[in-house]
Write a protein that holds these residues in place. Structure first.
Motif, short mmCIF file in Angstrom:
data_model
loop_
_atom_site.label_atom_id
_atom_site.label_comp_id
_atom_site.label_asym_id
_atom_site.label_seq_id
_atom_site.Cartn_x
_atom_site.Cartn_y
_atom_site.Cartn_z
N PRO A 1 3.06 -12.96 -11.19
CA PRO A 1 4.29 -12.23 -10.79
C PRO A 1 5.09 -12.87 -9.54
N VAL A 2 5.50 -13.93 -9.63
CA VAL A 2 6.49 -14.80 -8.76
C VAL A 2 7.77 -15.29 -9.57
N GLN A 3 8.96 -15.11 -8.99
CA GLN A 3 10.02 -15.75 -9.32
C GLN A 3 10.26 -17.11 -8.88
N ILE A 4 10.51 -18.03 -9.66
CA ILE A 4 10.78 -19.57 -9.36
C ILE A 4 12.16 -19.81 -9.20
N LEU A 5 12.25 -20.35 -7.93
CA LEU A 5 13.89 -20.97 -7.38
C LEU A 5 13.82 -22.18 -7.71
N ALA A 6 14.88 -22.97 -8.00
CA ALA A 6 15.04 -24.41 -8.01
C ALA A 6 16.32 -24.84 -6.99
N GLY A 7 15.75 -25.83 -6.10
CA GLY A 7 16.75 -26.39 -4.98
C GLY A 7 17.33 -27.76 -5.58
N GLU A 8 18.54 -27.73 -5.28
CA GLU A 8 19.40 -29.15 -5.75
C GLU A 8 18.58 -30.41 -5.12
N ILE A 9 18.83 -31.47 -5.68
CA ILE A 9 18.31 -32.82 -5.14
C ILE A 9 19.20 -32.84 -3.77
N VAL A 10 18.33 -33.17 -2.67
CA VAL A 10 19.21 -33.80 -1.48
C VAL A 10 18.86 -35.33 -1.39
N ARG A 11 20.16 -35.88 -1.07
CA ARG A 11 20.07 -37.41 -1.05
C ARG A 11 20.56 -37.84 0.20
#
Ligand code: AMP
Length: 284
Positions: A170-180
């Motif tokens: 019961p968890v929502q997965i968030l995706a973060g952009e690649i930091v360069r």
């Protein structure tokens, strides 16, 4: 002020108190030696939660026998102040014994077949089993409403999403952009293993990913794109594990089929293994 918690009982008490107040809990799992990529995930989690917990745990079960577990950089003081500046509320710092109460050998394991077997999974046998095994434990400890993972580890994100869906977590997965970095090198704790000369070479990975995208958009066949990328990596001084074009589900893109694609590279530079990727759309 950030609160550092080292016992599971104290963590549970903190989370329970938040829940009683009706607060939403966000979570960012890490292995420490934190950089702007990690801190961006703390900020992302905060956009979807009232309180954010970040864990720092160098997980022994996701390292292979000849990998860098013992020399993985550990920088607890800098991590604590960086997390505080990023707005993290709790730093969860479990001991190996607390994470694996029956010991690593007898630990219950979580394995996600299929998506774990290709690319990174093929190069690092057992790696994703270790990741899923520790992330399951961390989710059971923190009980987050949302958890943030970076697109830098594209396949890890896919494995975690499948695990969460398959096991009804019961968890929502968030995706973060690649930091360069300014020169395009994806930020990574492993970048600091690089010598000055290797550090100057390393941004070639991002350049080659962009060339793969450009060639693919120009209609160059997949096999040619991949062969050219492999050759470019070798001539820059890398030992590539793979340089491939895939659909987001890791199937092969059909020739000139429109839709989302991702170029993925894993390559060694001296003793350091680097991974990166670039997602793009092939227009119809
Ligand atoms: P690690 O500490 O390397 O296990 O990474 C912890 C989390 O940070 C994972 O979800 C990674 O995908 C994410 N991460 C690592 N490097 C970056 C980056 N350069 N940009 C965005 N996320 C990252």
């Amino acid at each position: 002020m950030i609160e550092t918690i080292t016992s599971l009982a104290a963590l549970r008490a903190r989370i329970t108190a938040w829940r009683r107040e009706g607060l939403r809990v966000g979570f960012v799992p890490t292995m420490g030696n934190l950089h702007a990529g990690h801190y961006s995930l703390v900020q992302l989690a905060h956009q979807h939660a009232d309180r954010v917990v970040s864990s720092v745990f160098v997980n022994p079960t996701q390292f292979g026998p000849n990998e860098d577990f013992t020399r993985y950089p550990r920088t607890p003081d800098a991590d604590t102040s960086g997390l505080e500046a990023a707005g993290c509320d709790v730093l969860w710092l479990p001991e190996v014994e607390a994470m694996y109460p029956f010991g690593v050998e007898l630990a219950a394991k979580v394995q996600v077949p299929g998506v774990s077997a290709v690319l990174e999974g093929a190069c690092r046998p057992g790696h994703f089993d270790g990741v899923c095994t520790v992330v399951t434990r961390l989710f059971n400890q923190v009980l987050p409403d949302v958890a943030a993972f970076g697109r830098k580890d594209f396949q890890q994100l896919a494995v975690i999403r499948q695990m969460v869906a398959d096991l009804h977590m019961p968890v929502q997965i968030l995706a973060g952009e690649i930091v360069r970095e300014a020169d395009g090198l994806a930020m990574s704790s492993r970048n600091q293993y690089l010598s000055l000369e290797e550090r100057a070479t390393a941004p070639a990975i991002h350049r080659i990913l962009m060339e793969m995208r450009a060639s693919s958009l120009a209609g160059v066949p997949q096999a040619q794109v991949e062969a050219k990328a492999d050759a470019a990596l070798r001539s820059a001084g890398f030992e590539p594990d793979y340089a491939v074009l895939r659909r987001p589900d890791f199937s092969m893109p059909a020739p000139e089929a429109p839709g989302p694609q991702v170029a993925l590279i894993a390559a060694r530079l001296g003793r350091t293994r680097l991974i990166d990727n670039l997602e793009f759309d092939l227009p119809g």
